[in-house]
Design a protein around this motif. Structure first.
Motif, PDB file in Angstrom:
ATOM      1  N   MET A 129      23.743 -22.418  27.465  1.00 26.66           N
ATOM      2  CA  MET A 129      22.681 -21.480  27.127  1.00 26.66           C
ATOM      3  C   MET A 129      22.311 -21.578  25.653  1.00 26.66           C
ATOM      4  O   MET A 129      21.137 -21.570  25.288  1.00 26.66           O
ATOM      5  N   ALA A 130      23.343 -21.642  24.803  1.00 20.53           N
ATOM      6  CA  ALA A 130      23.136 -21.545  23.357  1.00 20.53           C
ATOM      7  C   ALA A 130      22.767 -22.870  22.707  1.00 20.53           C
ATOM      8  O   ALA A 130      22.599 -22.924  21.487  1.00 20.53           O
ATOM      9  N   THR A 131      22.642 -23.935  23.496  1.00 23.55           N
ATOM     10  CA  THR A 131      22.277 -25.231  22.920  1.00 23.55           C
ATOM     11  C   THR A 131      21.056 -25.802  23.649  1.00 23.55           C
ATOM     12  O   THR A 131      19.926 -25.576  23.232  1.00 23.55           O
ATOM     13  N   THR A 132      21.274 -26.499  24.741  1.00 22.42           N
ATOM     14  CA  THR A 132      20.174 -27.137  25.461  1.00 22.42           C
ATOM     15  C   THR A 132      19.137 -26.130  25.943  1.00 22.42           C
ATOM     16  O   THR A 132      17.934 -26.325  25.761  1.00 22.42           O
ATOM     17  N   GLU A 133      19.588 -25.048  26.555  1.00 17.66           N
ATOM     18  CA  GLU A 133      18.637 -24.115  27.161  1.00 17.66           C
ATOM     19  C   GLU A 133      17.713 -23.484  26.128  1.00 17.66           C
ATOM     20  O   GLU A 133      16.500 -23.383  26.342  1.00 17.66           O
ATOM     21  N   THR A 134      18.267 -23.060  25.005  1.00 15.78           N
ATOM     22  CA  THR A 134      17.420 -22.408  24.007  1.00 15.78           C
ATOM     23  C   THR A 134      16.400 -23.378  23.420  1.00 15.78           C
ATOM     24  O   THR A 134      15.275 -22.989  23.078  1.00 15.78           O
ATOM     25  N   ILE A 135      16.744 -24.663  23.332  1.00 15.39           N
ATOM     26  CA  ILE A 135      15.790 -25.672  22.871  1.00 15.39           C
ATOM     27  C   ILE A 135      14.653 -25.830  23.880  1.00 15.39           C
ATOM     28  O   ILE A 135      13.470 -25.826  23.516  1.00 15.39           O
ATOM     29  N   LEU A 136      15.001 -25.969  25.151  1.00 19.12           N
ATOM     30  CA  LEU A 136      13.986 -26.191  26.175  1.00 19.12           C
ATOM     31  C   LEU A 136      13.052 -24.996  26.320  1.00 19.12           C
ATOM     32  O   LEU A 136      11.833 -25.157  26.472  1.00 19.12           O
ATOM     33  N   VAL A 137      13.612 -23.798  26.259  1.00 22.07           N
ATOM     34  CA  VAL A 137      12.795 -22.585  26.388  1.00 22.07           C
ATOM     35  C   VAL A 137      11.825 -22.458  25.221  1.00 22.07           C
ATOM     36  O   VAL A 137      10.630 -22.190  25.413  1.00 22.07           O
ATOM     37  N   LEU A 138      12.323 -22.668  24.003  1.00 26.40           N
ATOM     38  CA  LEU A 138      11.454 -22.554  22.836  1.00 26.40           C
ATOM     39  C   LEU A 138      10.387 -23.647  22.835  1.00 26.40           C
ATOM     40  O   LEU A 138       9.217 -23.382  22.514  1.00 26.40           O
ATOM     41  N   ALA A 139      10.759 -24.849  23.192  1.00 22.34           N
ATOM     42  CA  ALA A 139       9.792 -25.953  23.226  1.00 22.34           C
ATOM     43  C   ALA A 139       8.657 -25.650  24.198  1.00 22.34           C
ATOM     44  O   ALA A 139       7.486 -25.928  23.903  1.00 22.34           O
ATOM     45  N   GLU A 140       8.985 -25.068  25.340  1.00 18.80           N
ATOM     46  CA  GLU A 140       7.953 -24.732  26.324  1.00 18.80           C
ATOM     47  C   GLU A 140       7.052 -23.608  25.807  1.00 18.80           C
ATOM     48  O   GLU A 140       5.821 -23.640  26.011  1.00 18.80           O
ATOM     49  N   GLU A 141       7.631 -22.632  25.123  1.00 18.30           N
ATOM     50  CA  GLU A 141       6.823 -21.550  24.544  1.00 18.30           C
ATOM     51  C   GLU A 141       5.852 -22.108  23.508  1.00 18.30           C
ATOM     52  O   GLU A 141       4.670 -21.723  23.483  1.00 18.30           O
ATOM     53  N   ILE A 142       6.352 -23.021  22.674  1.00 16.66           N
ATOM     54  CA  ILE A 142       5.508 -23.622  21.645  1.00 16.66           C
ATOM     55  C   ILE A 142       4.415 -24.487  22.279  1.00 16.66           C
ATOM     56  O   ILE A 142       3.260 -24.473  21.845  1.00 16.66           O
ATOM     57  N   ARG A 143       4.774 -25.218  23.310  1.00 18.09           N
ATOM     58  CA  ARG A 143       3.781 -26.066  23.996  1.00 18.09           C
ATOM     59  C   ARG A 143       2.637 -25.217  24.545  1.00 18.09           C
ATOM     60  O   ARG A 143       1.461 -25.544  24.354  1.00 18.09           O
ATOM     61  N   LYS A 144       2.986 -24.136  25.238  1.00 17.33           N
ATOM     62  CA  LYS A 144       1.962 -23.287  25.840  1.00 17.33           C
ATOM     63  C   LYS A 144       1.037 -22.678  24.796  1.00 17.33           C
ATOM     64  O   LYS A 144      -0.176 -22.583  25.001  1.00 17.33           O
ATOM     65  N   GLU A 145       1.606 -22.283  23.656  1.00 16.99           N
ATOM     66  CA  GLU A 145       0.819 -21.600  22.638  1.00 16.99           C
ATOM     67  C   GLU A 145       0.014 -22.548  21.765  1.00 16.99           C
ATOM     68  O   GLU A 145      -1.139 -22.255  21.412  1.00 16.99           O
ATOM     69  N   HIS A 146       0.603 -23.688  21.410  1.00 12.62           N
ATOM     70  CA  HIS A 146      -0.019 -24.559  20.426  1.00 12.62           C
ATOM     71  C   HIS A 146      -0.482 -25.915  20.956  1.00 12.62           C
ATOM     72  O   HIS A 146      -1.385 -26.524  20.379  1.00 12.62           O
ATOM     73  N   PHE A 147       0.153 -26.407  22.016  1.00 11.27           N
ATOM     74  CA  PHE A 147      -0.171 -27.751  22.523  1.00 11.27           C
ATOM     75  C   PHE A 147      -0.310 -27.714  24.049  1.00 11.27           C
ATOM     76  O   PHE A 147       0.444 -28.383  24.768  1.00 11.27           O
ATOM     77  N   PRO A 148      -1.266 -26.953  24.568  1.00 11.24           N
ATOM     78  CA  PRO A 148      -1.356 -26.750  26.022  1.00 11.24           C
ATOM     79  C   PRO A 148      -1.604 -28.026  26.824  1.00 11.24           C
ATOM     80  O   PRO A 148      -1.304 -28.066  28.025  1.00 11.24           O
TER      81      PRO A 148
END
Length: 344
Positions: free
Chosen positions: A129-148
């Protein structure tokens, strides 16, 4: 679609000073996948307690391991990125989950080069949770907001891939060739037991006892404990380690909730008390040497061992920018590029 790669590691303070360590710790520990309690409780723990006591001590620890070029983890990650770039035609960017080298900056760097399809590579062999998962979740949030329009696929946990086990085993054997030892300890970063249960997709398998991690289950896809113990088993098998000459432990406890057992510091202490004179430690949850390996293990661990009567304490470096590791990651990148092209 033009393809590119984003390597993502943990991150580091800008400098080994309390002023720079404090905001870094705040970002790290306020992550809901690191301290997974309600926001009010996390705020109380982190901002009300930890940030008022820990930055000074953490800064002193960072000072012990800081290089002239900067944070070891950052410097090593940059070396890794540059060497990988030499072995692939795809643009390769580097980002950190925490700190100033943000994932958004890394994705922007690739987008500015015309990249539309990103291979996101969290630099963690095991899923947590505290390594891979948090990276993937944040990357997807950033993609949706800035790089759809950006496509992102990710490297899955590679703890049990045969080529990775070969590279890790070769590194261990090479570094211990002239350092005889009586016991080899595989020390992994610890996590609270509740993290294991939260990511049990079966909702019933993970009991964190002596049997669940060695009993086949779909839960193992996201079970950090199983994946750590499996690395130990596979490396021991590869290196023909005799039973009783190796074991696993978990380091870096925080707070009072139950964490994975046994603790590394107490394990080192126990072997020293039992009369082990030559001990080696490898840290396969990390691919880059950092505070937890260079200070917690190589300095504090050695001190504990010597205090308990131990004599020779050897730490095996992380894979860092080892040539075999660079080749391994580069091969995965090039294989991904080919498979994506064929699929498309």
């Amino acid at each position: 679609m033009k393809k590119g790669v984003l390597l993502v590691n943990l991150g580091s303070p800008e400098s080994p000073t309390p002023e720079d360590v404090k905001p870094y710790l705040s970002e790290f520990l306020m992550d809901e996948r690191v301290i997974d309690v309600p926001l009010w409780a996390r705020t109380l723990i982190v901002k009300g307690i930890i940030l008022n006591t820990r930055p000074k001590a953490s800064a002193e620890a960072y000072k012990k391991i800081w290089w002239d070029e900067g944070s070891p983890l950052i410097v090593i990650s940059e070396r890794l990125q540059k060497k990988i770039q030499q072995q692939t035609e795809l643009p390769v960017a580097l980002a950190m989950r925490y700190g100033s080298m943000t994932i958004k900056k890394g994705l922007q760097e690739l987008v500015d080069k015309g990249v539309e399809d990103v291979f996101l590579m969290p630099l963690y062999p095991q899923f947590a949770m505290a390594t891979t998962e948090t990276i993937l979740v944040l990357a997807e949030e950033i993609r949706k907001e800035h790089f759809p329009n950006l496509k992102i696929s990710d490297l899955k946990a590679f703890y049990n891939r045969e080529d990775y086990i070969d590279v890790l085993s070769n590194s261990i054997a090479r570094h211990l060739e002239n350092n005889p030892y009586e016991h080899l300890l595989f020390s992994y970063h610890g996590v609270p037991e509740r993290h294991i249960r939260k990511r049990d997709i079966t909702k019933s398998h993970c009991k964190i006892d002596k049997s669940c991690c060695i009993t086949p289950s779909p839960a193992h896809e996201f079970c950090y404990r199983h994946q750590c113990l499996e690395v130990t088993r596979l490396v021991a098998e590869k290196l023909n380690l005799a039973p009783g000459t190796y074991s696993s432990s978990f380091q870096s406890r925080l707070g009072f909730d139950p964490w994975l057992q046994p603790p590394t510091d107490l394990t080192i202490e126990r072997f020293g008390k039992q009369g082990v004179k030559k001990m080696a430690v490898v840290t396969p949850a990390f691919v880059s040497d950092c505070l937890e390996t260079l200070e917690e293990i190589a300095m504090e661990g050695e001190e504990i061992f010597h205090e308990m009567g131990g004599k020779d304490f050897t730490t095996v470096p992380c894979l860092n920018d080892d040539a075999e590791f660079v080749a391994l990651l580069s091969n995965w990148i090039n294989d991904w590029a080919i498979s994506e092209t064929v699929t498309a």
